[in-house]
Scaffold this active site. Structure first.
Site, PDB file in Angstrom:
ATOM      1  N   ARG A 136      52.089  89.322  -2.473  1.00  0.00           N
ATOM      2  CA  ARG A 136      53.001  89.177  -3.747  1.00  0.00           C
ATOM      3  C   ARG A 136      54.256  89.837  -3.461  1.00  0.00           C
ATOM      4  O   ARG A 136      54.198  90.952  -2.824  1.00  0.00           O
ATOM      5  CB  ARG A 136      52.359  89.793  -5.004  1.00  0.00           C
ATOM      6  CG  ARG A 136      51.185  88.867  -5.335  1.00  0.00           C
ATOM      7  CD  ARG A 136      50.326  89.442  -6.698  1.00  0.00           C
ATOM      8  NE  ARG A 136      49.155  88.655  -6.995  1.00  0.00           N
ATOM      9  CZ  ARG A 136      48.055  88.996  -6.557  1.00  0.00           C
ATOM     10  NH1 ARG A 136      47.840  90.033  -5.823  1.00  0.00           N
ATOM     11  NH2 ARG A 136      46.924  88.503  -6.922  1.00  0.00           N
ATOM     12  N   LYS A 158      46.742  93.414  -7.978  1.00  0.00           N
ATOM     13  CA  LYS A 158      46.587  93.208  -9.447  1.00  0.00           C
ATOM     14  C   LYS A 158      45.292  94.067 -10.003  1.00  0.00           C
ATOM     15  O   LYS A 158      44.137  93.993  -9.346  1.00  0.00           O
ATOM     16  CB  LYS A 158      46.593  91.825  -9.803  1.00  0.00           C
ATOM     17  CG  LYS A 158      48.207  91.283 -10.054  1.00  0.00           C
ATOM     18  CD  LYS A 158      47.950  90.091 -10.492  1.00  0.00           C
ATOM     19  CE  LYS A 158      49.111  89.311 -10.540  1.00  0.00           C
ATOM     20  NZ  LYS A 158      49.156  88.009 -11.137  1.00  0.00           N
ATOM     21  N   HIS A 226      57.929  83.522  -3.644  1.00  0.00           N
ATOM     22  CA  HIS A 226      56.709  82.812  -3.913  1.00  0.00           C
ATOM     23  C   HIS A 226      56.502  81.766  -3.065  1.00  0.00           C
ATOM     24  O   HIS A 226      55.184  81.460  -2.596  1.00  0.00           O
ATOM     25  CB  HIS A 226      56.646  82.671  -5.261  1.00  0.00           C
ATOM     26  CG  HIS A 226      55.015  82.441  -5.959  1.00  0.00           C
ATOM     27  ND1 HIS A 226      54.321  83.849  -6.065  1.00  0.00           N
ATOM     28  CD2 HIS A 226      54.303  81.466  -6.376  1.00  0.00           C
ATOM     29  CE1 HIS A 226      53.028  83.340  -6.444  1.00  0.00           C
ATOM     30  NE2 HIS A 226      53.259  82.175  -6.767  1.00  0.00           N
ATOM     31  N   ARG A 229      54.641  82.730  -0.012  1.00  0.00           N
ATOM     32  CA  ARG A 229      53.549  82.964  -0.205  1.00  0.00           C
ATOM     33  C   ARG A 229      52.492  81.513  -0.358  1.00  0.00           C
ATOM     34  O   ARG A 229      51.461  81.701   0.468  1.00  0.00           O
ATOM     35  CB  ARG A 229      53.447  83.627  -1.617  1.00  0.00           C
ATOM     36  CG  ARG A 229      51.818  84.009  -1.873  1.00  0.00           C
ATOM     37  CD  ARG A 229      51.667  85.157  -3.071  1.00  0.00           C
ATOM     38  NE  ARG A 229      50.654  85.246  -3.960  1.00  0.00           N
ATOM     39  CZ  ARG A 229      49.627  85.918  -3.635  1.00  0.00           C
ATOM     40  NH1 ARG A 229      49.705  86.706  -2.848  1.00  0.00           N
ATOM     41  NH2 ARG A 229      48.677  85.664  -4.619  1.00  0.00           N
ATOM     42  N   HIS A 252      43.592  86.546  -5.251  1.00  0.00           N
ATOM     43  CA  HIS A 252      42.999  85.940  -6.332  1.00  0.00           C
ATOM     44  C   HIS A 252      41.740  86.410  -6.907  1.00  0.00           C
ATOM     45  O   HIS A 252      40.734  86.263  -6.072  1.00  0.00           O
ATOM     46  CB  HIS A 252      42.855  84.357  -6.218  1.00  0.00           C
ATOM     47  CG  HIS A 252      44.547  83.713  -6.140  1.00  0.00           C
ATOM     48  ND1 HIS A 252      44.578  82.542  -5.526  1.00  0.00           N
ATOM     49  CD2 HIS A 252      45.472  84.000  -6.266  1.00  0.00           C
ATOM     50  CE1 HIS A 252      45.984  82.084  -5.355  1.00  0.00           C
ATOM     51  NE2 HIS A 252      46.613  83.163  -5.797  1.00  0.00           N
ATOM     52  N   TYR A 261      44.877  74.448  -3.214  1.00  0.00           N
ATOM     53  CA  TYR A 261      45.445  74.248  -1.880  1.00  0.00           C
ATOM     54  C   TYR A 261      44.385  73.510  -1.200  1.00  0.00           C
ATOM     55  O   TYR A 261      44.360  72.960   0.021  1.00  0.00           O
ATOM     56  CB  TYR A 261      45.297  75.672  -1.083  1.00  0.00           C
ATOM     57  CG  TYR A 261      46.541  76.675  -1.829  1.00  0.00           C
ATOM     58  CD1 TYR A 261      47.864  76.337  -1.321  1.00  0.00           C
ATOM     59  CD2 TYR A 261      46.135  77.680  -2.217  1.00  0.00           C
ATOM     60  CE1 TYR A 261      48.876  77.167  -1.952  1.00  0.00           C
ATOM     61  CE2 TYR A 261      47.010  78.603  -2.876  1.00  0.00           C
ATOM     62  CZ  TYR A 261      48.339  78.105  -2.504  1.00  0.00           C
ATOM     63  OH  TYR A 261      49.516  79.087  -3.049  1.00  0.00           O
TER      64      TYR A 261
END
Length: 290
Positions: A136, A158, A226, A229, A252, A261
């Site tokens: 990120r 995160k 992004h 990414r 994720h 994807y």
């Protein structure tokens, strides 16, 4: 009593809650209150209708729904309410846009053009790391020196979750060259800055990336951190990478976020970076600053 503020104060005490998350929760809950009125007396249908009529993107609606779920879970635990209005809440079904990404050739052009930009070695390193590891943009800009483990990066993502991200040789060389140029700077960050944050900011990197796109002949509207990414994940997928591996490397929490994807074949994480990444076996030389 303002239960939104009470809820936010309780979140502050929880480990791993970032300031950005708190600001998002506050904004989303007060926006819902402005539309629905007293959140303690709304029904499931009212919340459902509220979310269904939002003009936001699906990801933003999902975030707002998450804020409401957390808020009402807190109220139930504190026995402020006895009926949870978001129980069995269904998000409105809308088409999810496919992620935008660059071709391998465009990525190579972007990396090559970084050599024509001021602070080129730093920029080239940042592009290589972003594309090589799927970081990120916040993880890249705030990357500490301690994250560098030679052939991989230790990323604090995160929710204070750690993940190990391998780097192919080209990215390792780019990082090594930048650290040599960076020298013995008194900063804990890989990409230090004299600004208030102490590191290169998201906006600063975004701006110079756009300039790099212009130099490479790519429309700047197509290029963003992004997008790099997304390019990382899309190109790994095209090379035969496993979706679970991509999920791990992107950080994720839920596989459903990565499923956009499509499906993939199983492969070892380290082998994927070495064999499937389109630039892993290419010796792209690094230019010096001019």
């Amino acid at each position: 009593m303002n239960y939104i503020d009470v809820f936010l104060e309780a979140l502050i005490a929880e480990k791993g809650r970032s300031q950005k998350t708190l600001e998002s929760y506050s904004s989303d809950l007060y926006a819902a209150q402005n539309t629905l009125g007293d959140l303690l007396s709304v029904t499931n249908k009212q919340v459902q209708d509220y979310l269904s009529h939002l003009p936001d993107k699906p990801s933003s609606i999902a975030r707002k729904a998450s804020a409401l779920r957390s808020f009402y879970k807190f109220l139930m635990l504190e026995k402020v309410i006895t009926v949870n209005p978001v129980k069995n809440l269904e998000l409105p079904k809308r088409g999810r846009p496919l992620p935008k990404y660059l071709s391998v050739e465009e990525i190579e052009l972007l990396i090559s053009s970084a050599g024509d930009v001021k602070n080129s070695i730093r920029l080239r390193c940042m592009i290589e790391l972003l594309y090589a590891s799927g970081l990120r943009v916040s993880e890249l800009c705030e990357l500490p020196l301690t994250a560098n483990l030679g052939n991989k990066l230790l990323i604090h993502g995160k929710g204070a979750k750690e993940r190990m991200v391998p780097m192919h040789e080209s990215a390792q060389n780019a990082l090594r060259k930048w650290l040599e140029c960076r020298g013995d700077v008194n900063s804990k960050y890989v990409f230090p800055s004299g600004g208030k944050t102490g590191h290169v900011t998201r906006d600063g990197f975004f701006e110079i990336l756009k300039k790099c796109a212009v130099l490479s002949g790519i429309s700047p509207d197509k290029v963003s951190p992004h997008v790099l990414r997304h390019s990382f994940a899309s190109h790994l997928l095209a090379g035969g990478a496993n979706l679970r591996v991509i999920q791990t490397m992107l950080g994720h929490e839920d596989i459903s976020t990565t499923q956009i994807y499509t499906h993939v074949l199983p492969e070892n994480l380290r082998n994927i970076v070495e064999s499937a990444h389109p630039l892993s076996n290419k010796n792209i030389g690094l230019k010096s600053d001019k």
